[in-house]
Scaffold this active site. Structure first.
Site, PDB file in Angstrom:
ATOM      1  N   ASP A 105      39.996  28.404  32.066  1.00  9.67           N
ATOM      2  CA  ASP A 105      40.414  29.696  32.586  1.00  9.67           C
ATOM      3  C   ASP A 105      39.555  30.054  33.810  1.00  9.67           C
ATOM      4  O   ASP A 105      39.540  29.313  34.786  1.00  9.67           O
ATOM      5  CB  ASP A 105      40.322  30.731  31.453  1.00  9.67           C
ATOM      6  CG  ASP A 105      40.924  32.075  31.792  1.00  9.67           C
ATOM      7  OD1 ASP A 105      42.153  32.209  31.647  1.00  9.67           O
ATOM      8  OD2 ASP A 105      40.172  32.972  32.206  1.00  9.67           O
ATOM      9  N   ARG A 106      38.843  31.185  33.800  1.00  8.96           N
ATOM     10  CA  ARG A 106      38.027  31.551  34.951  1.00  8.96           C
ATOM     11  C   ARG A 106      36.991  30.470  35.249  1.00  8.96           C
ATOM     12  O   ARG A 106      36.714  30.161  36.412  1.00  8.96           O
ATOM     13  CB  ARG A 106      37.297  32.885  34.712  1.00  8.96           C
ATOM     14  CG  ARG A 106      38.161  34.030  34.275  1.00  8.96           C
ATOM     15  CD  ARG A 106      39.309  34.311  35.220  1.00  8.96           C
ATOM     16  NE  ARG A 106      38.845  34.787  36.530  1.00  8.96           N
ATOM     17  CZ  ARG A 106      39.657  34.965  37.576  1.00  8.96           C
ATOM     18  NH1 ARG A 106      40.939  34.667  37.484  1.00  8.96           N
ATOM     19  NH2 ARG A 106      39.176  35.411  38.718  1.00  8.96           N
ATOM     20  N   HIS A 150      47.398  41.767  34.348  1.00  6.69           N
ATOM     21  CA  HIS A 150      45.980  42.032  34.582  1.00  6.69           C
ATOM     22  C   HIS A 150      45.526  41.534  35.951  1.00  6.69           C
ATOM     23  O   HIS A 150      44.585  42.083  36.533  1.00  6.69           O
ATOM     24  CB  HIS A 150      45.133  41.401  33.476  1.00  6.69           C
ATOM     25  CG  HIS A 150      45.276  39.913  33.352  1.00  6.69           C
ATOM     26  ND1 HIS A 150      46.480  39.295  33.083  1.00  6.69           N
ATOM     27  CD2 HIS A 150      44.353  38.918  33.469  1.00  6.69           C
ATOM     28  CE1 HIS A 150      46.293  37.986  33.036  1.00  6.69           C
ATOM     29  NE2 HIS A 150      45.034  37.740  33.276  1.00  6.69           N
ATOM     30  N   HIS A 270      46.149  29.409  24.334  1.00  6.81           N
ATOM     31  CA  HIS A 270      45.333  29.361  25.546  1.00  6.81           C
ATOM     32  C   HIS A 270      43.893  28.971  25.260  1.00  6.81           C
ATOM     33  O   HIS A 270      43.273  28.241  26.040  1.00  6.81           O
ATOM     34  CB  HIS A 270      45.374  30.741  26.207  1.00  6.81           C
ATOM     35  CG  HIS A 270      44.509  30.880  27.425  1.00  6.81           C
ATOM     36  ND1 HIS A 270      44.717  30.147  28.580  1.00  6.81           N
ATOM     37  CD2 HIS A 270      43.433  31.680  27.688  1.00  6.81           C
ATOM     38  CE1 HIS A 270      43.815  30.492  29.492  1.00  6.81           C
ATOM     39  NE2 HIS A 270      43.028  31.419  28.968  1.00  6.81           N
TER      40      HIS A 270
END
Length: 290
Positions: A105-106, A150, A270
């Site tokens: 992810d990030r 988001h 996820h």
């Protein structure tokens, strides 16, 4: 929370920035970068397994967890280029000029940028459930883009997103832990509570991280794309089948950036390092053998 057999460090990586980091095992180094809305805790099972034959380094990214959270006064404090430089400085401070890198992810966006900006330092790259920032914005369109609300919220100028999220942080961050998890048991109550507490204390820096992706991170990706820069090291990408849902070919998008690509679609939620840790660990081991 600590990992059995790991030691805890606070490592200076930039002026006024220290990363809370867990280190365990011996052997060739592997750095693991967490995603949103998480901390290094997401790697607890993968890290323990990999530490049997590698030195495993698990930091909290700047702005997250117990790492320092500098103010974003110039719009660059949370650029992925800045955060990638943190990771290289962290590895060097721990004695490693070259290392394998895995991110979710990030953290995967930070890892991607580290691979482009520091190819002499990153030997192998594993990227979990993400697209490069420029590609991500290009595939979000129409009603399907609602899944990424988001991203649009945190892209707004400083003030509004921070106040809205700060008014109900557990509801906001918990929404993603619930929505993106196929197996709720993969994130037990104590870990979930730790994630929420960490995010509650980091709203401005988390928003700044996301806001960078709507600006400077995309600019960096587009400049690299125009210059024909690619990832020269072996790359493994694990993703859910978002391409089928949103109408794009994820493997083709990644192949444009990574000639040495192994792309796999996974059958889990996820948070795959927690929902399918054995599969993730196996993929990292296979990558390191290339």
């Amino acid at each position: 929370m600590n990992f059995p057999g790991f030691t805890t460090h606070r490592v200076p990586v930039a002026d006024g920035v220290r990363l809370h980091t867990l280190v365990g095992g011996t052997g060739s180094p592997v750095v693991l970068l967490h995603g949103f809305p998480q901390t290094h805790l997401m790697w607890r099972r993968v890290a323990a397994d990999l530490a049997r034959e590698h030195t495993v380094i698990c930091p909290d990214l700047r702005g997250y967890g117990a790492s320092d959270k500098p103010a974003d006064v110039d719009g660059l404090a949370y650029a992925k280029r800045t955060m990638a430089a943190d990771v290289v400085a962290l590895a060097r401070a721990l004695g490693h000029e070259r290392f394998a890198l895995a991110g979710h992810d990030r953290g995967a966006l930070v890892a991607f940028r580290a691979g482009l900006d520091h190819p002499d330092a990153v030997t192998h790259l594993a990227l979990l459930d993400v697209l490069p920032t420029a590609d991500m914005w290009e595939v979000l369109h129409g009603r399907s883009a609602a899944v990424a609300f988001h991203l649009y919220l945190t892209a707004q100028p400083p003030g509004l997103p921070e106040r809205l999220i700060g008014a109900a942080p557990d509801l906001f961050f918990g929404h993603f832990l619930d929505l993106w998890t196929r197996d709720p048991a993969a994130i037990p109550a104590d870990v979930r509570a730790a994630y929420l507490a960490a995010c509650r204390a980091a709203v401005p820096s988390i928003v700044a991280d996301y806001r960078a992706s709507a600006g400077v991170d995309t600019e960096h990706d587009l400049a690299d794309r125009a210059a024909g820069r690619v990832l020269g090291m072996p790359v493994t990408v694990l993703q859910q089948d978002w391409g089928a849902a949103l109408g794009y070919d994820a493997a083709a998008l990644w192949r444009a950036w990574a000639p040495e690509l192994e792309h796999r679609t996974v059958d889990c939620g996820h948070f795959m390092a927690e929902e399918a840790p054995d599969e993730v660990t196996c993929a990292v081991r296979e990558l390191l053998s290339r």
